[in-house]
Design an enzyme around this catalytic site. Structure first.
Site, PDB file in Angstrom:
ATOM      1  N   GLU A 114      14.150 -29.723  19.395  1.00  0.00           N
ATOM      2  CA  GLU A 114      12.785 -29.464  19.859  1.00  0.00           C
ATOM      3  C   GLU A 114      12.037 -28.550  18.885  1.00  0.00           C
ATOM      4  OE1 GLU A 114      13.177 -28.127  23.900  1.00  0.00           O
ATOM      5  OE2 GLU A 114      13.942 -30.047  24.587  1.00  0.00           O
ATOM      6  N   GLU A 168      18.673 -35.702  24.815  1.00  0.00           N
ATOM      7  CA  GLU A 168      18.680 -34.776  25.957  1.00  0.00           C
ATOM      8  C   GLU A 168      17.786 -35.336  27.041  1.00  0.00           C
ATOM      9  OE1 GLU A 168      18.197 -30.582  25.039  1.00  0.00           O
ATOM     10  OE2 GLU A 168      17.042 -30.285  26.891  1.00  0.00           O
TER      11      GLU A 168
END
Length: 797
Positions: free
Chosen positions: A407, A494
């Site tokens: 991220e 994820e």
């Protein structure tokens, strides 16, 4: 010859910071004596005002010092002495006899310090300063201290470099029943003269039989390094896979003037691991759907201090659930963790960096603008740290993919594309056998730019975090990108898992945990039936410390709590993922005194064809589902399963009455499993089940404590305070019920059960016997006897 000696014992520790602590003359007699691994945060009270904040699990952090006195007589001649640290969090400086010997800012990689030239004859003093005072610096609990193993390594002047043997499978040839392997070896020469050495590689199977070998000659310049690359084949190889994780041993020997000067043994697995745009993940050329979980590095009650007994318990539970993959979120794990993954057959994404240049905000408080993290030193040490991970973990067959970030804010910038390309090129340079990913969380985010798509398209494998987060993709998932980018390799790096607080059947607790299951059901139907999707790593496999909100110490997104007790969602995943064993699970419990006549929703997770539910002997109804649904091929197939729902669970509404719920699961028309939940009485007995009672010093035993009523039935809603007393040659490490609301110290000798269960961890101290007694008010004590046997010498290649 190389010697590797475990150096975890006989350390001194002080949670303070003074320059004199590095000096040889300082008197540390008043300091605390301890053994490693050690995380001082796990020993301190939590505070709402702690500098690490909600992300760091309200840990105290700070700066601490470790000192170790040791003898070195005589001084080394013709050899080098290293101290190898497997992990220190964070920003550490190493001193030998008052002189600075090394340092490391990043807190998750192994590193070595050459202390040869700073040694003195007789007593020496190694001091380690650990600075974790710059807070907040993480979005999850990090711990503080020397939290992984330490080793004393002695080598000759000419030796194999650290991470210097790298073996991979170049190809499999089924028509010849052969595998082709490549081995790169890096030798380092600390001497002044050039040396011509004989380098031998030999591979042994589990029985010790040699299956292949190769011998070559190599010239290593004085004061320099040299690399060797050899290729050889193995006939009738037994391939490593998640179903059959077979390991060979590669023995690398260096001979100089007919004398052996170094030798390293390396476990290896023969396998290929590729990601394909149409077929998903291919292991040894065969499609394997990844059913994975993300894991943080903490061990629950021991904090960041890594204990393989705890990780083996966790990985065993995940394997039983049907999980076949682990994503190491978001930094490299302990080497022993990957050893377990090799041995147990997990498909691992090995990850580094939660930040690149941009430091993420760590606090949920909008007013708190100050944050630290790896972004503070990424520009200086990114390549060093990335190479450390790649070289240390190269030989683990479980590692199928490198991840260079999680991220990352730069995923939407031009600079981010350049950094990505540079990091990915380093991975390819160091390891030609594995692909590279980055976990992207802004795919199709509001305002997503063309630069973001360029970032994704640069990757070997595009990792999608929360693929269903944005707008209609909650239904379509990967579909639009599959159309736009048919050559893209897709992985759910994820995606949402399902957890909640174990045993919480309040309206909110039940609703939140069950909603998470429903969300995953839609994703799993898509993933399971679309070959181009390699699979998923779900958030997360085990509850973890940090990323919390006061008064919680951790996050509860997993099917296993921090004590590794299964929640209801564990059985949901098991019903879908474990195809070898039958799952039949009912929830909630059936203790609802005072709510007679009120309807309760009964949920069943199962892989049986159909289930019949009875309440006190009366049939409530039959339920069945089918996943995946499958249509016609050439002719009609009569499917007698007759599903009653499109969900991946079964449900009934039953008015509560004390007694018994009985589920009968059938397969192929035959009774396959029975599950009964009963209305129980109050807790009347304690039981204590250790995972083992024969130990060696420093080893752990994990003891599950539960309670039953007067009829021997487990009491599912018991919350008794349990007291633990250890007598003899062991001590209590801590207890945990898996309740993130319990903010008391894990090391206390009294702790409350959660939903009828508690875990106690006891560590053996010395040879002899230990008695571990558990007690609760009004209930008879229960005692576990431990036998502690002489230690087995500890070393590592």
């Amino acid at each position: 010859m190389r010697q590797i000696i475990n150096w975890n014992e006989d350390w001194k520790f002080c949670l303070d910071d003074q320059a004199c602590f590095a000096t040889y003359s300082y008197d540390d007699i008043q300091w605390r004596s301890l053994d490693l691994p050690h995380d001082w945060d796990s020993e301190l009270e939590l505070s709402k005002d702690a500098p690490s904040g909600a992300g760091g699990g309200y840990a105290a952090a700070g700066t601490g010092w470790y000192r170790r006195h040791f003898e070195m007589s005589p001084l080394p001649s013709g050899e080098r002495i290293f101290i190898a640290f497997d992990g220190i969090y964070m920003d550490c400086t190493i001193y030998l006899n008052g002189q600075r010997a090394g340092s490391r800012e990043y807190g998750y990689n192994a590193f070595q310090v050459d202390i040869t030239d700073k040694l003195r004859k007789g007593e020496n003093l190694l001091a380690v300063r650990v600075d974790n005072s710059h807070q907040p610096n993480s979005r999850w609990y990090t711990g503080s201290g020397i939290y992984r193993n330490v080793w004393l390594v002695r080598t000759g002047l000419l030796h194999i470099d650290f991470g210097g043997v790298r073996c991979y499978t170049e190809g499999l040839f089924p028509e010849k029943n052969q595998a082709s392997l490549s081995v790169r070896t890096f030798l380092r020469n600390h001497g002044q003269e050039k040396n011509v050495v004989c380098l031998r590689h030999e591979i042994f199977d589990e029985s010790g039989m040699s299956v292949s070998s190769s011998v070559s000659t190599l010239s290593v310049p004085g004061g320099g390094q040299e690399e060797s690359l050899i290729r050889f084949s193995i006939d009738t190889p037994r391939l490593w896979s998640n179903e059959d994780p077979f390991l060979y041993t590669l023995v690398t020997t260096v001979t100089l003037n007919h004398m052996e000067v170094d030798r390293i043994s390396t476990p290896i697995g023969i396998r290929t691991a590729l990601f394909h745009p149409d077929k998903g993940f291919l292991l040894n050329g065969n499609p394997v759907k990844i059913k994975g979980m993300c894991l943080h590095h903490d061990c629950g009650l021991t904090g960041a201090a890594g204990h393989m007994e705890i990780w083996k318990r966790r990985l065993t539970a995940l394997k039983d659930m049907g999980c076949n993959g682990i994503r190491c979120a978001h930094n490299p794990p302990a080497a022993e963790f990957l050893d377990l993954c090799d041995q147990m057959g997990f498909l691992v994404v090995d990850e580094i960096f939660d930040e690149w240049l941009t430091v993420k905000k760590k606090s949920p408080d909008p007013a708190d603008e100050i944050s630290y993290g790896t972004g503070c030193f990424f520009g200086r040490y990114a390549e060093t740290e990335l190479c450390s991970m790649l070289r240390r973990d190269f030989n683990h067959p479980s590692v199928i993919l490198w991840s260079i970030g999680n991220e990352i804010p730069e995923q939407a910038s031009r600079e981010g594309v350049k950094i990505l390309q540079r990091l990915q090129d380093i991975c390819h340079r160091e390891d030609p056998s594995r692909m590279v990913t980055c976990a992207c969380d802004n795919i199709t985010a509001a305002g997503a730019s063309c630069t973001l798509r360029e970032f994704e398209n640069t990757l070997d494998v595009v990792g999608y975090n929360y693929v269903g987060r944005w707008r209609k993709r909650a239904e379509t998932f990967y579909e639009e990108d599959r159309t736009l980018y048919p050559e893209r390799r897709f992985l759910g790096s994820e995606n949402p898992g399902a957890g909640g607080l174990r045993g919480d059947y309040s309206d909110k607790g039940f609703r939140d945990s069950f909603q998470a299951v429903l969300t995953h059901q839609a994703l799993w139907r898509y993933t399971a039936t679309h070959d181009f999707v390699a699979g998923d790593y779900l958030w997360t496999g085990v509850d973890y410390l940090g990323e919390s909100r006061w008064p919680y110490r951790g996050a509860s997104f997993a099917p296993l709590d921090t004590a590794c007790f299964p929640k209801d969602s564990f059985y949901y995943f098991r019903s879908l993922w474990n195809e070898k064993e039958i799952t039949l699970h009912l929830l909630p419990h059936w203790n609802w005194k005072g709510q007679e006549g009120i309807f309760k929703q009964i949920i069943c997770y199962t892989n049986c064809d159909e289930v019949f539910l009875y309440c006190n002997g009366r049939l409530v109804g039959r339920r069945a589902y089918v996943c995946p649904r499958y249509g016609l091929e050439d002719e009609w197939i009569d499917d007698n399963r007759s599903p009653t729902t499109n969900d991946l669970h079964l449900s009934w509404d039953v008015p509560y009455e004390a007694g018994e719920l009985r589920a009968e699961g059938f397969r192929n028309g035959k009774l396959a499993a029975v599950r009964v939940i009963s209305t129980t009485g109050a807790a009347a007995n304690l039981t204590a089940c250790p995972d083992r009672t024969n130990l060696h010093p420093k080893e752990l035993t994990l003891i599950e404590i539960s309670c039953t009523d007067g009829q021997g039935r487990p009491v599912p809603d018991a919350s008794l305070p349990i007291h633990c007393q250890v007598e003899g040659c062991a001590h209590l490490t801590g207890m945990d019920g898996g309740d993130p609301r319990d903010l008391s110290l894990y090391g206390n000798d009294t702790r409350k059960m959660l939903a009828g269960h508690l875990l106690a961890v006891v560590q053996a101290d010395r040879v002899g016997r230990a008695l571990v007694t558990f007690s609760a008010e009004g209930i008879a004590d229960v005692t576990v006897t431990l036998q502690i046997h002489p230690a087995i010498p500890t070393s590592r290649v």
